[in-house]
Design a protein around this motif. Structure first.
Motif, mmCIF file in Angstrom:
data_model
loop_
_atom_site.group_PDB
_atom_site.id
_atom_site.type_symbol
_atom_site.label_atom_id
_atom_site.label_comp_id
_atom_site.label_asym_id
_atom_site.label_seq_id
_atom_site.Cartn_x
_atom_site.Cartn_y
_atom_site.Cartn_z
ATOM 1 N N LEU A 14 0.945 -1.220 -0.089
ATOM 2 C CA LEU A 14 0.164 -0.043 -0.071
ATOM 3 C C LEU A 14 0.716 1.401 -0.172
ATOM 4 C CD1 LEU A 14 -2.896 -0.961 2.411
ATOM 5 C CD2 LEU A 14 -2.929 -0.836 -0.120
ATOM 6 N N LEU A 15 1.933 1.220 0.533
ATOM 7 C CA LEU A 15 2.995 2.275 0.714
ATOM 8 C C LEU A 15 3.617 2.744 -0.780
ATOM 9 C CD1 LEU A 15 4.466 2.252 4.381
ATOM 10 C CD2 LEU A 15 2.854 3.804 3.535
ATOM 11 N N VAL A 16 3.708 1.711 -1.432
ATOM 12 C CA VAL A 16 4.495 1.791 -2.622
ATOM 13 C C VAL A 16 3.311 2.161 -3.683
ATOM 14 C CG1 VAL A 16 5.288 0.382 -4.694
ATOM 15 C CG2 VAL A 16 6.282 -0.002 -2.436
ATOM 16 N N ILE A 17 2.064 1.692 -3.594
ATOM 17 C CA ILE A 17 1.038 2.128 -4.455
ATOM 18 C C ILE A 17 0.743 3.686 -4.172
ATOM 19 C CG2 ILE A 17 -1.505 2.165 -4.862
ATOM 20 C CD1 ILE A 17 -1.079 -0.883 -4.243
ATOM 21 N N ILE A 18 0.711 3.944 -2.890
ATOM 22 C CA ILE A 18 0.486 5.636 -2.566
ATOM 23 C C ILE A 18 1.434 6.546 -2.957
ATOM 24 C CG2 ILE A 18 0.291 7.275 -0.378
ATOM 25 C CD1 ILE A 18 -1.337 4.816 0.983
ATOM 26 N N LYS A 19 2.960 5.856 -2.767
ATOM 27 C CA LYS A 19 4.193 6.825 -3.260
ATOM 28 C C LYS A 19 4.261 6.814 -4.592
ATOM 29 C CE LYS A 19 8.319 4.994 -2.451
ATOM 30 N NZ LYS A 19 9.439 4.290 -1.782
ATOM 31 N N THR A 20 3.787 5.756 -5.624
ATOM 32 C CA THR A 20 3.959 5.760 -6.871
ATOM 33 C C THR A 20 2.793 6.575 -7.585
ATOM 34 O OG1 THR A 20 2.830 3.934 -7.033
ATOM 35 C CG2 THR A 20 5.376 3.868 -7.059
ATOM 36 N N SER A 21 1.613 6.609 -7.128
ATOM 37 C CA SER A 21 0.540 7.484 -7.441
ATOM 38 C C SER A 21 0.294 8.693 -7.295
ATOM 39 C CB SER A 21 -1.009 6.411 -7.219
ATOM 40 O OG SER A 21 -0.963 6.512 -5.877
ATOM 41 N N ALA A 22 0.971 8.986 -6.045
ATOM 42 C CA ALA A 22 0.796 10.377 -5.641
ATOM 43 C C ALA A 22 0.978 11.524 -6.547
ATOM 44 C CB ALA A 22 1.610 10.476 -4.189
ATOM 45 N N PRO A 23 2.119 11.636 -7.399
ATOM 46 C CA PRO A 23 2.584 12.646 -8.249
ATOM 47 C C PRO A 23 1.274 12.888 -9.255
ATOM 48 C CG PRO A 23 4.449 11.345 -8.194
ATOM 49 C CD PRO A 23 3.397 10.579 -7.333
ATOM 50 N N MET A 24 0.884 11.733 -9.901
ATOM 51 C CA MET A 24 -0.302 11.972 -10.981
ATOM 52 C C MET A 24 -1.620 12.499 -10.103
ATOM 53 S SD MET A 24 1.984 9.873 -12.275
ATOM 54 C CE MET A 24 1.741 8.268 -11.419
ATOM 55 N N LEU A 64 7.855 12.823 -16.630
ATOM 56 C CA LEU A 64 8.990 13.194 -15.753
ATOM 57 C C LEU A 64 9.153 12.136 -14.573
ATOM 58 C CD1 LEU A 64 7.875 16.955 -15.603
ATOM 59 C CD2 LEU A 64 9.844 15.999 -16.621
ATOM 60 N N THR A 65 8.217 11.613 -14.285
ATOM 61 C CA THR A 65 8.434 10.860 -13.216
ATOM 62 C C THR A 65 8.545 9.200 -13.463
ATOM 63 O OG1 THR A 65 6.100 10.803 -12.589
ATOM 64 C CG2 THR A 65 7.634 12.469 -11.318
ATOM 65 N N GLY A 66 8.353 8.724 -14.864
ATOM 66 C CA GLY A 66 7.907 7.461 -14.845
ATOM 67 C C GLY A 66 9.271 6.416 -14.699
ATOM 68 N N SER A 67 10.244 7.006 -14.838
ATOM 69 C CA SER A 67 11.451 6.115 -14.481
ATOM 70 C C SER A 67 11.570 5.765 -12.964
ATOM 71 C CB SER A 67 12.837 6.833 -15.156
ATOM 72 O OG SER A 67 12.952 8.119 -14.627
ATOM 73 N N TRP A 68 11.211 7.002 -12.301
ATOM 74 C CA TRP A 68 11.359 6.853 -10.711
ATOM 75 C C TRP A 68 10.178 5.945 -10.351
ATOM 76 C CZ3 TRP A 68 7.537 8.344 -7.466
ATOM 77 C CH2 TRP A 68 7.664 8.025 -6.046
ATOM 78 N N VAL A 69 8.997 5.985 -10.975
ATOM 79 C CA VAL A 69 7.975 5.013 -10.476
ATOM 80 C C VAL A 69 8.208 3.503 -10.850
ATOM 81 C CG1 VAL A 69 5.676 4.436 -11.167
ATOM 82 C CG2 VAL A 69 5.978 6.680 -10.665
ATOM 83 N N PHE A 70 8.921 3.418 -12.077
ATOM 84 C CA PHE A 70 9.088 1.957 -12.618
ATOM 85 C C PHE A 70 10.196 1.546 -11.768
ATOM 86 C CE2 PHE A 70 11.309 -1.010 -15.456
ATOM 87 C CZ PHE A 70 9.939 -1.651 -15.967
ATOM 88 N N LYS A 71 11.040 2.178 -11.421
ATOM 89 C CA LYS A 71 12.098 1.730 -10.492
ATOM 90 C C LYS A 71 11.702 1.270 -9.064
ATOM 91 C CE LYS A 71 16.758 3.310 -8.736
ATOM 92 N NZ LYS A 71 16.497 2.385 -7.488
ATOM 93 N N THR A 72 10.773 2.229 -8.438
ATOM 94 C CA THR A 72 10.262 2.022 -7.388
ATOM 95 C C THR A 72 9.365 0.452 -7.332
ATOM 96 O OG1 THR A 72 10.029 4.248 -6.997
ATOM 97 C CG2 THR A 72 8.764 2.897 -5.538
ATOM 98 N N ILE A 73 8.757 0.476 -8.335
ATOM 99 C CA ILE A 73 7.920 -0.848 -8.307
ATOM 100 C C ILE A 73 8.786 -2.177 -8.618
ATOM 101 C CG2 ILE A 73 6.071 -2.134 -9.862
ATOM 102 C CD1 ILE A 73 4.839 0.636 -10.270
ATOM 103 N N VAL A 74 9.739 -1.844 -9.523
ATOM 104 C CA VAL A 74 10.642 -3.005 -10.000
ATOM 105 C C VAL A 74 11.487 -3.507 -8.668
ATOM 106 C CG1 VAL A 74 12.785 -3.892 -11.112
ATOM 107 C CG2 VAL A 74 10.862 -2.719 -12.362
ATOM 108 N N ASP A 75 11.896 -2.443 -7.809
ATOM 109 C CA ASP A 75 12.771 -2.721 -6.449
ATOM 110 C C ASP A 75 12.008 -3.703 -5.753
ATOM 111 O OD1 ASP A 75 15.053 -1.547 -7.556
ATOM 112 O OD2 ASP A 75 14.837 0.595 -6.705
ATOM 113 N N PHE A 76 10.541 -2.903 -5.423
ATOM 114 C CA PHE A 76 9.693 -3.704 -4.392
ATOM 115 C C PHE A 76 9.450 -5.176 -5.087
ATOM 116 C CE2 PHE A 76 5.415 -4.909 -3.363
ATOM 117 C CZ PHE A 76 5.643 -4.942 -1.953
ATOM 118 N N THR A 77 9.303 -5.287 -6.251
ATOM 119 C CA THR A 77 8.999 -6.625 -6.673
ATOM 120 C C THR A 77 10.294 -7.471 -6.434
ATOM 121 O OG1 THR A 77 7.412 -5.800 -8.253
ATOM 122 C CG2 THR A 77 8.198 -8.036 -8.560
#
Length: 89
Positions: A14-24, A64-77
């Motif tokens: 849930l924290l990863v979901i909130i963190k990655t969706s917050a900018p949009m 602008l933030t797509g690479s950071w979002v993708f990296k965060t999700i990949v790191d979590f996975t």
């Protein structure tokens, strides 16, 4: 795997979901608020006026933030799958 591990995984998810969706979500909220204020000031009551600016703003934020979002999700996975052996104990 006990209930504490499941709760920790769900909390981290849930924290990863909130963190990655917050900018949009924040950009969409701000653009919608600005367009609503503009509509109120000019008395334009067109419902579809907010769609295109929000869409463009969200695409810009994704660019602008797509690479950071993708990296965060990949790191979590990766962390989730690398600890898979400890989860099945």
């Amino acid at each position: 795997m006990n209930i504490d591990v499941v709760i920790d995984i769900a909390r981290e998810t849930l924290l990863v979901i909130i963190k990655t969706s917050a900018p949009m979500l924040l950009v969409s909220l701000i653009v919608g608020l600005i367009i609503s204020i503009f509509q109120t000031i000019t008395s334009i009551q067109e419902q579809t006026l907010t769609f295109v600016p929000k869409l463009l703003a969200i695409f810009l934020v994704i660019m602008l933030t797509g690479s950071w979002v993708f990296k965060t999700i990949v790191d979590f996975t990766y962390e989730l799958f690398s600890n898979f052996g400890t989860y099945i104990k």
